[in-house]
Design an enzyme around this catalytic site. Structure first.
Site, short mmCIF file in Angstrom:
data_model
loop_
_atom_site.label_atom_id
_atom_site.label_comp_id
_atom_site.label_asym_id
_atom_site.label_seq_id
_atom_site.Cartn_x
_atom_site.Cartn_y
_atom_site.Cartn_z
N GLY A 26 45.01 23.39 -14.86
CA GLY A 26 44.10 24.53 -14.87
C GLY A 26 42.70 24.06 -15.16
O GLY A 26 42.51 22.96 -15.69
N GLN B 11 34.05 24.48 -17.90
CA GLN B 11 34.40 23.07 -18.16
C GLN B 11 33.62 22.11 -17.26
O GLN B 11 33.54 20.92 -17.54
CB GLN B 11 35.91 22.83 -18.01
CG GLN B 11 36.72 23.52 -19.11
CD GLN B 11 38.19 23.26 -18.95
OE1 GLN B 11 38.87 23.94 -18.19
NE2 GLN B 11 38.71 22.27 -19.64
N CYS C 287 44.01 19.85 -23.26
CA CYS C 287 42.81 20.38 -22.60
C CYS C 287 41.99 19.22 -22.06
O CYS C 287 41.79 18.24 -22.77
CB CYS C 287 41.98 21.19 -23.60
SG CYS C 287 40.52 21.95 -22.86
N LEU C 288 41.53 19.37 -20.82
CA LEU C 288 40.73 18.30 -20.21
C LEU C 288 39.41 18.10 -20.95
O LEU C 288 38.79 17.05 -20.83
CB LEU C 288 40.48 18.62 -18.72
CG LEU C 288 41.73 18.64 -17.85
CD1 LEU C 288 41.41 19.17 -16.45
CD2 LEU C 288 42.36 17.25 -17.76
N HIS D 288 45.06 30.18 -22.03
CA HIS D 288 44.20 29.03 -22.34
C HIS D 288 42.89 29.12 -21.54
O HIS D 288 41.81 28.89 -22.08
CB HIS D 288 44.99 27.75 -22.03
CG HIS D 288 44.27 26.46 -22.19
ND1 HIS D 288 44.66 25.50 -23.11
CD2 HIS D 288 43.19 25.92 -21.55
CE1 HIS D 288 43.84 24.45 -23.01
NE2 HIS D 288 42.95 24.68 -22.06
N GLU D 289 43.01 29.50 -20.26
CA GLU D 289 41.82 29.56 -19.40
C GLU D 289 40.95 30.78 -19.72
O GLU D 289 39.71 30.68 -19.69
CB GLU D 289 42.22 29.56 -17.92
CG GLU D 289 43.07 28.39 -17.45
CD GLU D 289 42.52 27.03 -17.80
OE1 GLU D 289 41.32 26.90 -18.09
OE2 GLU D 289 43.33 26.07 -17.81
N HIS E 238 38.84 29.92 -22.52
CA HIS E 238 37.67 29.10 -22.14
C HIS E 238 36.49 29.95 -21.70
O HIS E 238 35.35 29.68 -22.09
CB HIS E 238 38.02 28.17 -20.97
CG HIS E 238 38.56 26.83 -21.36
ND1 HIS E 238 37.89 25.96 -22.20
CD2 HIS E 238 39.71 26.19 -21.02
CE1 HIS E 238 38.61 24.85 -22.34
NE2 HIS E 238 39.73 24.97 -21.63
#
Ligand code: GNR
Ligand code: NI
Length: 180
Positions: free
Chosen positions: A46, A51, A94-95, A136-137, A140
């Site tokens: 995702g 990000q 998480c990236l 999670h997204e 963000h």
């Protein structure tokens, strides 16, 4: 298409609340293309636009296991309209916080309303990994990170580690193996 740089902790832009998309136009479609290229390249399952430094409420996802069967999903202006009382705990990563994984308890099931790339509204129910990932997204795009859902002790430790790594990188040192 372009591979974009992924912002890492402690970049302050990760704490911004992203703006709703007013019109799903060619600019949004180009952004989505870049997001998929960046997400698949990472690799990750995702990615939220913030990000890559774009403060728009756009999310991409692909939960397919095999590389040859891509199932690209796009969520524009996603909103959680319902969440189950039942919680379930999954390990998250998480990236923007590379190589850190921790269990997070979240509602087990959620309903999500969003626009697709044609600007059409949908509402779906997400369970399991899908539910974890969409929450999670959505976090963000509201400036929230998964570490905000873990203990303060663990959170402070990981933030400190990334601040240290960023300072070392800035100073031109090898920042790869900073101790917690
Ligand atoms: O690639 C990712 N994997 C992942 C695993 C468990 C829960 C959430 C995620 S999302 C993450 C990519 C990312 O940082 N998205 O914002
Ligand atoms: Ni993330």
């Amino acid at each position: 298409m372009a591979l974009r740089e992924i912002l890492k902790l402690p970049d302050k832009r990760l704490r911004l609340v992203s703006e709703p998309v007013k019109r799903v136009d060619a600019g949004i479609r180009a952004l989505v293309d870049d997001m998929f290229e960046t997400m698949y390249g990472a690799p990750g399952i995702g990615l939220a636009a913030i990000q890559i430094g774009v403060g728009k409420r756009v999310v991409v996802m692909d939960l397919s296991k095999k590389e040859d069967t891509h199932k690209p999903l796009v969520f524009i202006n996603p909103e959680i309209t319902w969440e189950s009382k039942e919680k379930s705990s999954h390990e998250e990563g998480c990236l923007s916080i590379p190589e850190y994984y921790e269990e997070v308890a979240r509602p087990d099931e959620v309903k999500v309303k969003f626009l697709d790339l044609d600007g059409k509204t949908h509402e779906i129910t997400a369970k399991g990994l899908f539910a974890t990932c969409i929450q999670h997204e959505v976090d963000h795009i509201n400036g929230v990170l998964f570490i905000d859902h873990i203990s303060k002790l663990k959170r402070d430790r990981v933030i400190k580690k990334f601040i240290k790594a960023a300072k070392a990188a800035k100073a031109g040192k090898t920042a790869k193996k900073v101790e917690a």
